[in-house]
Design a protein around this motif. Structure first.
Motif, PDB file in Angstrom:
ATOM      1  N   UNK A  68       0.832  -1.204   0.000  1.00 47.28           N
ATOM      2  CA  UNK A  68       0.000   0.000   0.000  1.00 47.28           C
ATOM      3  C   UNK A  68       0.865   1.253   0.000  1.00 47.28           C
ATOM      4  N   UNK A  69       1.962   1.222   0.761  1.00 48.04           N
ATOM      5  CA  UNK A  69       2.855   2.382   0.818  1.00 48.04           C
ATOM      6  C   UNK A  69       3.500   2.629  -0.543  1.00 48.04           C
ATOM      7  N   UNK A  70       3.928   1.552  -1.194  1.00 49.97           N
ATOM      8  CA  UNK A  70       4.547   1.698  -2.512  1.00 49.97           C
ATOM      9  C   UNK A  70       3.538   2.246  -3.522  1.00 49.97           C
ATOM     10  N   UNK A  71       2.339   1.655  -3.546  1.00 51.11           N
ATOM     11  CA  UNK A  71       1.323   2.089  -4.508  1.00 51.11           C
ATOM     12  C   UNK A  71       0.894   3.533  -4.244  1.00 51.11           C
ATOM     13  N   UNK A  72       0.715   3.876  -2.975  1.00 48.30           N
ATOM     14  CA  UNK A  72       0.302   5.242  -2.633  1.00 48.30           C
ATOM     15  C   UNK A  72       1.385   6.249  -2.998  1.00 48.30           C
ATOM     16  N   UNK A  73       2.630   5.893  -2.711  1.00 48.22           N
ATOM     17  CA  UNK A  73       3.735   6.787  -3.048  1.00 48.22           C
ATOM     18  C   UNK A  73       3.860   6.995  -4.544  1.00 48.22           C
ATOM     19  N   UNK A  74       3.675   5.915  -5.303  1.00 48.01           N
ATOM     20  CA  UNK A  74       3.759   6.013  -6.758  1.00 48.01           C
ATOM     21  C   UNK A  74       2.622   6.871  -7.308  1.00 48.01           C
ATOM     22  N   UNK A  75       1.420   6.679  -6.774  1.00 46.65           N
ATOM     23  CA  UNK A  75       0.290   7.486  -7.244  1.00 46.65           C
ATOM     24  C   UNK A  75       0.516   8.966  -6.946  1.00 46.65           C
ATOM     25  N   UNK A 132       2.118  15.201 -13.012  1.00 50.47           N
ATOM     26  CA  UNK A 132       1.106  15.742 -13.910  1.00 50.47           C
ATOM     27  C   UNK A 132       0.776  17.189 -13.570  1.00 50.47           C
ATOM     28  N   UNK A 133       0.728  17.502 -12.278  1.00 52.32           N
ATOM     29  CA  UNK A 133       0.462  18.881 -11.859  1.00 52.32           C
ATOM     30  C   UNK A 133       1.584  19.804 -12.309  1.00 52.32           C
ATOM     31  N   UNK A 134       2.825  19.383 -12.080  1.00 55.34           N
ATOM     32  CA  UNK A 134       3.976  20.194 -12.484  1.00 55.34           C
ATOM     33  C   UNK A 134       4.049  20.321 -13.996  1.00 55.34           C
ATOM     34  N   UNK A 135       3.729  19.229 -14.703  1.00 56.34           N
ATOM     35  CA  UNK A 135       3.787  19.239 -16.159  1.00 56.34           C
ATOM     36  C   UNK A 135       2.762  20.206 -16.729  1.00 56.34           C
ATOM     37  N   UNK A 158       3.387  10.500  -6.549  1.00 58.90           N
ATOM     38  CA  UNK A 158       4.465  10.998  -7.408  1.00 58.90           C
ATOM     39  C   UNK A 158       3.937  11.288  -8.812  1.00 58.90           C
ATOM     40  N   UNK A 159       3.067  10.415  -9.300  1.00 61.97           N
ATOM     41  CA  UNK A 159       2.493  10.631 -10.633  1.00 61.97           C
ATOM     42  C   UNK A 159       1.613  11.875 -10.658  1.00 61.97           C
ATOM     43  N   UNK A 160       0.830  12.076  -9.607  1.00 62.67           N
ATOM     44  CA  UNK A 160      -0.035  13.256  -9.543  1.00 62.67           C
ATOM     45  C   UNK A 160       0.787  14.539  -9.486  1.00 62.67           C
ATOM     46  N   UNK A 161       1.899  14.506  -8.730  1.00 63.40           N
ATOM     47  CA  UNK A 161       2.780  15.687  -8.676  1.00 63.40           C
ATOM     48  C   UNK A 161       3.378  15.964 -10.045  1.00 63.40           C
TER      49      UNK A 161
END
Length: 236
Positions: A214-221, A228-231, A223-226
């Protein structure tokens, strides 16, 4: 310095021997005010070829890479807004005339692209992680499923997740073969890192470690959201 005129872009769909030939032919006819750039996906090899083939015209060769496009290939895949809001990386040489770099930058910016600069080795390492590795993984996953005895059944149940993950496996095979080989060292390093990550996931599954997964999946999600926001912010 005299005003630099014509800009020639080579290397669209070329790599290795074909690119070397294109540079050699270009080097024989480049005018004193002509600037040359390329659009290849790897840069260290391109720079080495340019140093070998362009000789006196090297100061007017500015390596570049537009990070744009789709899984489709060929001239028919082009569209007017292809580079709008996209990144283009230039990897200038120490020999480059400032006016040559400025001309190439202006040309890409006029297409709506955001231009940045980095060293060729850094470029190849970055693109190995976020472009070349994903393509290898997409091809490998489709190949793995296709090798199953019940591949037809598996593909019949593949839905949006599989389609999204493997979209880039529809890219031009020969082009990606050449890109991977041209950036072999950096790509192998990323494959090693990715293999280590998969091994960690495998051990989590073996242990039944729900918290770690859960920690890995949550961290990856996150990171992806950050990303996309930065992009999106960078594209404004």
């Amino acid at each position: 310095m005299a005003r630099i005129g014509k800009l020639v872009v080579v290397g669209v769909g070329l790599i290795g021997g074909s690119f070397a030939l294109a540079l050699k032919e270009a080097g024989a006819v480049i005018g004193a005010k002509t600037v040359v750039s390329d659009a290849g996906s790897t840069k260290e090899g391109v720079v080495a070829l340019a140093r070998r083939e362009l000789k006196g015209a090297l100061s007017r060769f500015v390596p570049g890479h537009p990070i744009a496009g789709t899984e489709k290939s060929g001239a028919e895949a082009a569209f007017a807004a292809l580079y709008r809001g996209r990144r283009v990386v230039l990897t200038p040489l120490k020999e480059n005339e400032p006016g040559a770099i400025a001309l190439v930058r202006t040309a890409w910016e006029s297409c709506g692209a955001s231009v940045s600069e980095m060293r060729a080795r850094e470029h190849d390492a970055v693109l190995a992680a976020v472009s070349h590795l994903p393509h290898v993984l997409a091809y490998a996953l489709v190949d793995q499923v296709a090798r199953h005895k019940n591949a037809k059944q598996l593909f019949s149940f593949a839905a949006g997740g599989f389609r999204d993950f493997t979209r880039i496996a529809a890219s031009h095979p020969e082009m990606w073969r050449d890109i991977c080989l041209a950036n072999k060292k950096a790509l192998l390093a990323e494959l090693e890192r990715y293999g280590g990550g998969l091994e960690r996931v495998r051990k989590m599954l073996e242990r039944g470690d729900a918290r770690a997964l859960a920690a890995l999946f949550s961290g990856a999600r996150a990171a992806r959201e950050r990303w996309l926001t930065d992009d999106n912010r960078d594209g404004e």
